[in-house]
Every structure is written in structure tokens, then in C-alpha cells.
Design a protein around this motif. Structure first.
Motif, PDB file in Angstrom:
ATOM      1  N   ALA A 352     -17.024  53.521  15.026  1.00  0.00           N
ATOM      2  CA  ALA A 352     -18.438  54.587  15.022  1.00  0.00           C
ATOM      3  C   ALA A 352     -19.325  53.933  16.171  1.00  0.00           C
ATOM      4  CB  ALA A 352     -19.083  54.296  13.715  1.00  0.00           C
ATOM      5  N   LEU A 353     -19.384  52.701  16.484  1.00  0.00           N
ATOM      6  CA  LEU A 353     -20.456  52.163  17.383  1.00  0.00           C
ATOM      7  C   LEU A 353     -19.684  52.128  18.656  1.00  0.00           C
ATOM      8  CD1 LEU A 353     -22.087  49.348  15.232  1.00  0.00           C
ATOM      9  CD2 LEU A 353     -23.166  51.523  15.753  1.00  0.00           C
ATOM     10  N   GLY A 354     -18.374  52.335  18.876  1.00  0.00           N
ATOM     11  CA  GLY A 354     -17.803  52.139  20.281  1.00  0.00           C
ATOM     12  C   GLY A 354     -17.774  50.647  20.658  1.00  0.00           C
ATOM     13  N   ARG A 355     -17.394  49.781  19.610  1.00  0.00           N
ATOM     14  CA  ARG A 355     -17.468  48.332  20.135  1.00  0.00           C
ATOM     15  C   ARG A 355     -16.168  47.861  19.615  1.00  0.00           C
ATOM     16  NH1 ARG A 355     -22.432  46.004  17.131  1.00  0.00           N
ATOM     17  NH2 ARG A 355     -21.293  43.771  17.297  1.00  0.00           N
ATOM     18  N   PRO A 356     -15.855  46.713  20.209  1.00  0.00           N
ATOM     19  CA  PRO A 356     -14.608  46.168  19.796  1.00  0.00           C
ATOM     20  C   PRO A 356     -14.905  45.515  18.231  1.00  0.00           C
ATOM     21  CG  PRO A 356     -15.141  45.104  21.799  1.00  0.00           C
ATOM     22  CD  PRO A 356     -16.331  46.066  21.563  1.00  0.00           C
ATOM     23  N   VAL A 357     -13.597  45.366  17.628  1.00  0.00           N
ATOM     24  CA  VAL A 357     -13.967  44.970  16.236  1.00  0.00           C
ATOM     25  C   VAL A 357     -14.324  43.262  16.204  1.00  0.00           C
ATOM     26  CG1 VAL A 357     -12.553  44.563  13.934  1.00  0.00           C
ATOM     27  CG2 VAL A 357     -12.063  46.540  15.543  1.00  0.00           C
ATOM     28  N   PRO A 358     -15.202  42.888  15.727  1.00  0.00           N
ATOM     29  CA  PRO A 358     -15.466  41.279  15.590  1.00  0.00           C
ATOM     30  C   PRO A 358     -14.652  40.792  14.554  1.00  0.00           C
ATOM     31  CG  PRO A 358     -17.275  42.661  14.310  1.00  0.00           C
ATOM     32  CD  PRO A 358     -16.443  43.782  15.066  1.00  0.00           C
ATOM     33  N   GLU A 359     -14.836  39.565  14.809  1.00  0.00           N
ATOM     34  CA  GLU A 359     -14.009  38.641  13.905  1.00  0.00           C
ATOM     35  C   GLU A 359     -15.008  38.078  12.795  1.00  0.00           C
ATOM     36  OE1 GLU A 359     -11.857  35.266  15.199  1.00  0.00           O
ATOM     37  OE2 GLU A 359     -13.371  35.143  16.918  1.00  0.00           O
ATOM     38  N   LEU A 360     -14.582  37.567  11.830  1.00  0.00           N
ATOM     39  CA  LEU A 360     -15.348  36.562  10.812  1.00  0.00           C
ATOM     40  C   LEU A 360     -14.802  35.134  10.982  1.00  0.00           C
ATOM     41  CD1 LEU A 360     -14.713  38.993   7.495  1.00  0.00           C
ATOM     42  CD2 LEU A 360     -16.905  38.913   8.806  1.00  0.00           C
ATOM     43  N   SER A 361     -16.111  34.403  11.082  1.00  0.00           N
ATOM     44  CA  SER A 361     -15.824  33.067  11.208  1.00  0.00           C
ATOM     45  C   SER A 361     -15.388  32.620   9.842  1.00  0.00           C
ATOM     46  CB  SER A 361     -17.173  32.345  11.654  1.00  0.00           C
ATOM     47  OG  SER A 361     -18.047  32.468  10.569  1.00  0.00           O
ATOM     48  N   PRO A 362     -14.808  31.333   9.812  1.00  0.00           N
ATOM     49  CA  PRO A 362     -14.497  30.855   8.244  1.00  0.00           C
ATOM     50  C   PRO A 362     -15.591  30.700   7.599  1.00  0.00           C
ATOM     51  CG  PRO A 362     -13.316  29.452  10.163  1.00  0.00           C
ATOM     52  CD  PRO A 362     -14.192  30.606  10.705  1.00  0.00           C
ATOM     53  N   ALA A 363     -16.814  30.300   8.234  1.00  0.00           N
ATOM     54  CA  ALA A 363     -17.912  30.177   7.276  1.00  0.00           C
ATOM     55  C   ALA A 363     -18.614  31.483   6.770  1.00  0.00           C
ATOM     56  CB  ALA A 363     -19.027  29.457   8.103  1.00  0.00           C
ATOM     57  N   ALA A 364     -18.388  32.445   7.510  1.00  0.00           N
ATOM     58  CA  ALA A 364     -18.572  33.855   7.105  1.00  0.00           C
ATOM     59  C   ALA A 364     -17.722  34.520   6.046  1.00  0.00           C
ATOM     60  CB  ALA A 364     -18.817  34.878   8.287  1.00  0.00           C
ATOM     61  N   GLU A 365     -16.521  34.157   6.316  1.00  0.00           N
ATOM     62  CA  GLU A 365     -15.569  34.514   5.324  1.00  0.00           C
ATOM     63  C   GLU A 365     -15.939  33.694   3.798  1.00  0.00           C
ATOM     64  OE1 GLU A 365     -11.770  33.502   6.657  1.00  0.00           O
ATOM     65  OE2 GLU A 365     -11.677  35.215   8.033  1.00  0.00           O
ATOM     66  N   GLN A 366     -16.294  32.763   4.025  1.00  0.00           N
ATOM     67  CA  GLN A 366     -16.706  31.728   2.746  1.00  0.00           C
ATOM     68  C   GLN A 366     -17.696  32.311   2.149  1.00  0.00           C
ATOM     69  OE1 GLN A 366     -17.176  27.482   3.464  1.00  0.00           O
ATOM     70  NE2 GLN A 366     -17.275  27.026   1.122  1.00  0.00           N
ATOM     71  N   VAL A 367     -18.811  32.665   2.717  1.00  0.00           N
ATOM     72  CA  VAL A 367     -20.208  33.241   2.167  1.00  0.00           C
ATOM     73  C   VAL A 367     -19.787  34.467   1.617  1.00  0.00           C
ATOM     74  CG1 VAL A 367     -22.178  34.336   3.014  1.00  0.00           C
ATOM     75  CG2 VAL A 367     -21.599  32.166   3.750  1.00  0.00           C
ATOM     76  N   ALA A 387     -24.780  44.123   9.669  1.00  0.00           N
ATOM     77  CA  ALA A 387     -24.399  43.051  10.838  1.00  0.00           C
ATOM     78  C   ALA A 387     -23.720  43.641  11.801  1.00  0.00           C
ATOM     79  CB  ALA A 387     -23.184  42.031  10.022  1.00  0.00           C
ATOM     80  N   MET A 388     -23.012  44.753  11.813  1.00  0.00           N
ATOM     81  CA  MET A 388     -22.438  45.334  13.128  1.00  0.00           C
ATOM     82  C   MET A 388     -23.696  45.889  13.973  1.00  0.00           C
ATOM     83  SD  MET A 388     -19.305  45.348  13.417  1.00  0.00           S
ATOM     84  CE  MET A 388     -19.086  46.285  14.447  1.00  0.00           C
ATOM     85  N   ILE A 389     -24.849  46.099  13.296  1.00  0.00           N
ATOM     86  CA  ILE A 389     -25.847  46.741  14.280  1.00  0.00           C
ATOM     87  C   ILE A 389     -26.532  45.738  14.583  1.00  0.00           C
ATOM     88  CG2 ILE A 389     -28.079  48.183  13.794  1.00  0.00           C
ATOM     89  CD1 ILE A 389     -26.398  49.847  11.990  1.00  0.00           C
ATOM     90  N   LEU A 390     -27.195  44.764  13.769  1.00  0.00           N
ATOM     91  CA  LEU A 390     -27.893  43.595  14.259  1.00  0.00           C
ATOM     92  C   LEU A 390     -27.448  42.403  15.120  1.00  0.00           C
ATOM     93  CD1 LEU A 390     -30.474  43.805  11.333  1.00  0.00           C
ATOM     94  CD2 LEU A 390     -30.603  45.157  13.337  1.00  0.00           C
ATOM     95  N   TRP A 391     -26.062  41.995  14.640  1.00  0.00           N
ATOM     96  CA  TRP A 391     -25.715  40.877  15.155  1.00  0.00           C
ATOM     97  C   TRP A 391     -25.077  41.049  16.531  1.00  0.00           C
ATOM     98  CZ3 TRP A 391     -26.541  35.872  13.787  1.00  0.00           C
ATOM     99  CH2 TRP A 391     -25.641  35.023  14.103  1.00  0.00           C
ATOM    100  N   PRO A 392     -25.493  40.062  17.469  1.00  0.00           N
ATOM    101  CA  PRO A 392     -25.096  40.564  18.953  1.00  0.00           C
ATOM    102  C   PRO A 392     -23.570  39.968  19.384  1.00  0.00           C
ATOM    103  CG  PRO A 392     -26.546  38.879  18.905  1.00  0.00           C
ATOM    104  CD  PRO A 392     -26.593  39.164  17.536  1.00  0.00           C
TER     105      PRO A 392
END
Length: 464
Positions: A352-367, A387-392
Motif C-alpha cells: 500500500a505504501l510502495g515500500r519494500p517489506v521490512p523484516e522483524l528483528s528477533p527482539a521485535a518478534e519476541q515483543v 510501525a510501517m508509517i512511523l518507523w524509518p
């Protein structure tokens, strides 16, 4: 921008804004008159094409190869061909004009699917009005279809697949319930996807070609909800300037989904019970009894059994709605689905935002895996969208999520739980070190040498 759907008229692609009328009559003067009247009905920016025909493009077979939005047939002999034409094109509006009008033929014409029935002599205003009504209806239908498609693309559904045994069991029940014609009650917390499952049931059913209509019970007052559900007559209340059909009639032949049925007022519960029993209802302010062939599905996040005991919900209505009960599990009860759902939403919002798909860090997955998700799938969706909108960064860290999620106390890993071996080992090492007098004592308890324990502790400390 709303794109008009395309129909095929005489082999040429024609947008819905260019409605086309086929006029069939063996009298040239009638064909010419109707041709002019139909074209003049195309005011207000609409372009209407008109094709006159003496015999319907070389008979019925020829008619079936053409696609027309409006079909004016000036004879009652057309009645036998109406089911055939509608089978080929269920969207066509057939208007029969005849000099031999009787109540019986009018009833028979409407029963066979005629859009309207006009006796001779007719006035120019009648023809223009009929064509304009069809044009307006087709325009509204096109806009509604386009809006539904846009909403489907803008609001990703939950994945209708799961590695959770509880969810797989629910999906099996949904599939079996789809083949029945009885009422279905979806129970579960808000945000678990009850509406998505209801739509999936409809799309697997024999009614899938007919509408799936949603009524959100808590959003309207009792008077407006009654009007929304059953429709109203002109003058029924202040602002009722015309007759208005309700959602029950809109769902004819399809499924009516009553979301949060537990919030429905008591008076309306009685009317709904009657409709479930007899398929009969009256519009607000009208005494005429109407019927509708509609399957009802409902959803609630309330304890309706407790509401029955307090008198807030009718027991007989609950029995009618609860022929098949489907309990939808909360997201915390299906932890194995949290990360797959998160990645599903990441892919959707990336597109929807025309961006590459980001990955989740292991810490983010754990959260994400450790949070309780009181808002269920809806809360997870909103968290990923934020997160997709605000995290660069192309890699999501716990800081990409709201504090209530990133700062939530994570559950202690346990043997047999949904935790990695590293997480269990780390928790065990920390517990043993905390109660041991020295590193050597802890290493002895763990059955490893001190240097190995020192390296493991250092690794976990550096990982945070």
C-alpha cells in the motif's frame, strides 16, 4: 477515482455511464418514438445508446449474444423468454410494454423477473422516468461494487489459514455451516475476526452470488436501527421523505450479518425473532407485511447467556440465533499465529505504501509474541500499520511499537511453551546465577565448566 464497470453491447466494450437500451417492436413508429424518449432520458451527464430492433437481433439467440443494461420489449409474448434472458445476463433490466395489460399478466411478468411493466397508451414522461430510474440504480450499483473492492484492498482480512488447532477447528465448522441454511452465532472478543469468518461462510455457501449485508447494531438508536434493518415508509418519522427499503430487503437471497447482536434493543429483538421464524416483517410506519429470503448470521462479544438471566436478551431469540455456535479464539489463545499475521500485515502495508517489506528483528518478534493482545487481530493490524508509517528503518525493532507493547513484561519462558531454546536457556542461566553464591557454584549446578558459563552469560548480556 471510481472506474465504471464494462459491459459488452453488440461486441463493443461500453462503460456503465453509457447505458444501452434495446427496443424490440415490430412497429417502426413505436421504435422511433421509444428511441427518442430513451435518448432524452440520458440527461444529467449520462450517455444512453439506443438500438431499435424489429425482432430482437434475429430472434432470441441473437438477443443472448448482446449485452444491454435496459431491455424494452413491446409485447407480452416476451414473457416466455424472460427467464432465458435473465439466465444469460442477470443484470439486465427488462421493461415490458403492452396494449393487453391485465393484473394477471402484470403479476406473471414481475414473477418472471421483469423490472417494470407498462401498459399502452404510455406517456413520454413514463418512459423517461423508467429509463432514468434504471440508469440511477446501475450507477449506484457500480459505485457500491467499486467501493467494496477498494475496501477489500484497503483493509486486509485475517488469514483464513492457521497452524493453531483451535482455529483450524473453527474453519472446519465454518465450512460445514456454509452448506446449511440455519442461523449461525459467532462468539468471541472484539477484534478476533468474527465478521471475516461470517463473510467467508457466505462466500462458501450457495448464496455467494447474492449480497452479504452488514448491520452494526450498536451504532444507531432504536428508531434508526429499526429503519436500517427493516426500512421505513414515507412520513414514518421526521426526515422520512420517501419510502426506503432496509437491509433485510437488500440482502434478498443472500446473508444478513448482525454485528454485536447483544446490543440490540428489546423491542427490536421481538421483531427480529418474528423475522427469523416466519421470514416476515413490516417497514417502520407501514402495515403491509413483506417477506424476504435471507440467511441470518450474528456476532457478539457479550455473554448472552448471562444477559438472558438478567432479562437484557430474549431467550427464545438466542435459541433461534444459536442453531450453530462458533466460538472464535482470542489471539492470545493462538500464539503460533501472531508472527505469521504480523508478516501478513507487513506485506500488505508495504504494498500500500510502495515500500519494500521490512523484516522483524528477533527482539521485535519476541515483543510481538509475548504481548497479550487484548485488542486481538485488530490491535495487531493497527500496530503494524503504525510501525510501517512511523518507523524509518527497513528492520523493525521493539521501539517501532507503542510503549504498552514494547514495554510490556514478557512472560517467563517455560519448558514446553512457545519459546526458543535460547530463550529457555537464558532464563534458566539467569535464575541459577541469581541464587548461586559464585560463578563456579552456578556452573556446578548447570553441569558445565565456569569458562563456558562465563561465555554464555557474556553473550546474553551483549544481546540485551
Amino acid at each position: 477515482m471510481i472506474r465504471a464497470p464494462v459491459c459488452y453491447c453488440g461486441g463493443y466494450a461500453t462503460p456503465v455511464s453509457q447505458l444501452h437500451v434495446l427496443i424490440v417492436d415490430d412497429e417502426k413508429n413505436i421504435r422511433s418514438t421509444l428511441r427518442g424518449l430513451s435518448r432524452r432520458a440520458g440527461r444529467r451527464g449520462r450517455r444512453i445508446g439506443v438500438t431499435p430492433s424489429r425482432s430482437g437481433c434475429h430472434g432470441p439467440r441473437g438477443l443472448r449474444t448482446w449485452f444491454f443494461w435496459i431491455f424494452v420489449w413491446v409485447c407480452t409474448a416476451a414473457l416466455d423468454l424472460i427467464p432465458l434472458l435473465l439466465a444469460e445476463n442477470p443484470n439486465v433490466a427488462i421493461i415490458v410494454v403492452t396494449a393487453y395489460a391485465t393484473v394477471e399478466t402484470a403479476v406473471e411478468a414481475m414473477r418472471r423477473g421483469v423490472w417494470d411493466y407498462l401498459p399502452k397508451p404510455f406517456s413520454p414522461a413514463q418512459i423517461r422516468h423508467l429509463v432514468e430510474r434504471v440508469a440511477t440504480q446501475r450507477s449506484l450499483t457500480a459505485r457500491a461494487d467499486d467501493l467494496e473492492n477498494r475496501l477489500r484492498n484497503e483493509a486486509p482480512d485475517i488469514l483464513l489459514s492457521s497452524s493453531s488447532p483451535a482455529v483450524r477447528s473453527v474453519l472446519q465448522v465454518v465450512g460445514r455451516a456454509a452448506q446449511a441454511e440455519v442461523a449461525v452465532l459467532f462468539r468471541g472478543e472484539s477484534g478476533t475476526g468474527k465478521g471475516v469468518l461470517a463473510r467467508a461462510m457466505h462466500e462458501q455457501s450457495k448464496r455467494r452470488e447474492r449480497p452479504f449485508v452488514v448491520v452494526n447494531c450498536p451504532t444507531l438508536s432504536e428508531e434508526l436501527l429499526a429503519s436500517e434493518l427493516f426500512g421505513h415508509a414515507k412520513g414514518a418519522f421526521t426526515g422520512a421523505v420517501r419510502d426506503q427499503p432496509g437491509r433485510v430487503e437488500s440482502a434478498q437471497g443472500g446473508t444478513l450479518f448482525l454485528d454485536e447482536i447483544g446490543e440490540m434493543p428489546a423491542n427490536l429483538q421481538a421483531k427480529l425473532l418474528r423475522f427469523l421464524q416466519d421470514k416476515q416483517f413490516e417497514r417502520v410506519g407501514e402495515t403491509r407485511t413483506r417477506q424476504a429470503d435471507v440467511r441470518v448470521a450474528a456476532a457478539t462479544n457479550r455473554n448472552l447467556d448471562a444477559d438472558v438471566k438478567t432479562g437484557a436478551f430474549r431467550e427464545d431469540l438466542l435459541y433461534r440465533l444459536n442453531v450453530i455456535e462458533i466460538q472464535v479464539p482470542a489471539l492470545r489463545e493462538r500464539p503460533e499465529d501472531i508472527l505469521p499475521l504480523a508478516r501478513h500485515f507487513l506485506e500488505f502495508f508495504a504494498r500500500a505504501l510502495g515500500r519494500p517489506v521490512p523484516e522483524l528483528s528477533p527482539a521485535a518478534e519476541q515483543v510481538l509474541a509475548g504481548y497479550a493482545w487484548p485488542g486481538n487481530v485488530r490491535e495487531l493490524r493497527n500496530t503494524i500499520e503504525r510501525a510501517m508509517i512511523l518507523w524509518p528503518s527497513p528492520r523493525l525493532e521493539p521501539q517501532a511499537f507503542p510503549e504498552r507493547i514494547a514495554g510490556a513484561k514478557q512472560p517467563l519462558p517455560t519448558v514446553g511453551g512457545d519459546f526458543t531454546l535460547d530463550a529457555i536457556e537464558r532464563a534458566h542461566l539467569q535464575a541459577v546465577l541469581a541464587r548461586s553464591a559464585s560463578l563456579d557454584a552456578a556452573a556446578a549446578t548447570l553441569g558445565i565448566d565456569s569458562s563456558t558459563l562465563w561465555r554464555k552469560r557474556k553473550r546474553y548480556e551483549e544481546a540485551g
